[in-house]
Design an enzyme around this catalytic site. Sequence first.
Site, short mmCIF file in Angstrom:
data_model
loop_
_atom_site.label_atom_id
_atom_site.label_comp_id
_atom_site.label_asym_id
_atom_site.label_seq_id
_atom_site.Cartn_x
_atom_site.Cartn_y
_atom_site.Cartn_z
N ASP A 10 0.87 -1.13 -0.04
CA ASP A 10 -0.04 0.23 0.15
C ASP A 10 1.04 1.34 0.16
O ASP A 10 2.06 1.15 0.35
CB ASP A 10 -0.76 -0.06 1.29
N ASP A 12 -0.25 5.01 0.89
CA ASP A 12 -0.60 6.16 2.04
C ASP A 12 -0.67 5.64 3.19
O ASP A 12 -1.34 4.81 3.60
CB ASP A 12 -1.98 7.07 1.12
N GLU A 19 -1.15 11.18 4.98
CA GLU A 19 -2.45 11.90 4.93
C GLU A 19 -2.62 13.21 5.53
O GLU A 19 -3.01 14.20 4.91
CB GLU A 19 -3.45 10.95 5.83
N ALA A 85 -6.83 19.75 -8.98
CA ALA A 85 -6.01 20.67 -8.24
C ALA A 85 -5.38 20.13 -7.23
O ALA A 85 -4.23 20.64 -6.98
CB ALA A 85 -7.15 21.92 -7.97
N LYS A 86 -6.06 19.59 -6.39
CA LYS A 86 -5.57 18.92 -5.14
C LYS A 86 -4.68 18.01 -5.62
O LYS A 86 -3.41 18.10 -4.80
CB LYS A 86 -6.52 18.15 -4.41
N THR A 123 -2.78 0.64 -4.48
CA THR A 123 -2.87 1.80 -3.78
C THR A 123 -4.22 2.38 -4.14
O THR A 123 -4.83 2.10 -5.30
CB THR A 123 -1.94 2.88 -3.58
C1 XBP Z 1 -5.36 6.29 0.56
C2 XBP Z 1 -6.65 6.83 0.01
C3 XBP Z 1 -6.35 7.78 -1.01
C4 XBP Z 1 -5.56 8.96 -0.35
C5 XBP Z 1 -5.93 10.34 -1.18
O1 XBP Z 1 -4.79 5.36 -0.37
O2 XBP Z 1 -7.67 6.41 0.30
O3 XBP Z 1 -7.43 8.24 -1.43
O4 XBP Z 1 -6.50 9.34 0.90
O5 XBP Z 1 -5.48 10.13 -2.46
P1 XBP Z 1 -3.93 4.06 -0.04
P2 XBP Z 1 -6.29 10.39 -3.75
O6 XBP Z 1 -3.81 4.03 1.68
O7 XBP Z 1 -4.66 2.79 -0.52
O8 XBP Z 1 -2.57 4.30 -0.43
O9 XBP Z 1 -7.00 12.13 -3.46
O10 XBP Z 1 -5.24 10.38 -4.90
O11 XBP Z 1 -7.47 9.33 -3.76
MG MG Z 2 -2.92 3.21 3.28
#
Ligand code: XBP
Ligand code: MG
Length: 261
Positions: A10, A12, A19, A85-86, A123
């Site tokens: 994974d 994030d 985050e 944009a984010k 991810t």
């Molecule tokens: C975590 C998520 C993602 C991020 C934001 O992904 O749920 O949505 O919070 O990224 P993981 P985006 O833990 O599966 O890596 O705005 O690009 O979705």
């Molecule tokens: Mg994650």
Amino acid sequence: MPTLQALIFDVDGTLADTERDGHRPAFNRAFKDAGLDWVWSVQLYGELLAVTGGKERIRHYVDRYCPNFERPADFDAFVAGLHQAKTHYYTSLLANGEIPMRPGAVRLLREARADGLRLAIATTTTPANVEALLRYSLHADSLDWFEVIAAGDMVPAKKPAADIYQYALRELGLPASACLAFEDSRNGILSSTAADLGTVVAVNDYTRGHDFSSALLVVDHWGEPDLPFEVLRGEAHGASFLDLGLLRRIHADAQRRRQQV
Ligand code: XBP
Ligand code: MG
């Protein structure tokens, strides 16, 4: 008994703690640029993380917290524009080196490569975000370290659905029993275990209280020789950081338990 052949990570929260100080301020910058008075605090963002996917999270926020918001005619395009944009702001944060890898992540990836283990990513975030994190926080050439980068909208259903891990396994051409998954959240482990993957978890401030009862091991980070991890659940066999020896032992133990079922 299948030997360990691949590690599926994974992103994030697992490879980097992205985050609270990464995605969250990037969302807020995009909202401000759009003239919206939406501000996602640290606490509110922790609640919103229950919904995976940035676009899905924005929609959930509007549904749940903005009942009087006058939605533009093409709401999907509006959300997509905010998310684009984010993503620009988030990748800029990464390019400025503001999001470091988690303790032990770089060491573990390098050890796995040196040992010939295959690497993949599974991810919810976008491919652009993955590429930026790998390029700026891991190594300029590290995109090539991963045979498969399964990300974002490549699959119909995001975590906790199994789709993204099943996609990674198909692309690797390996059974789940030959792999281990690395996660940080409840949605993540629901996804990896639904794909029948043994899963190792490193928690973070947002996920420490999540239910990881199906994890093979839960630690507070992946550890370094001079920075021992804390074992929150499972058996680390006396180890103080996650390395290939411990991973292979965890994998073998899990295979033996599977065969006893
Ligand atoms: C975590 C998520 C993602 C991020 C934001 O992904 O749920 O949505 O919070 O990224 P993981 P985006 O833990 O599966 O890596 O705005 O690009 O979705
Ligand atoms: Mg994650």
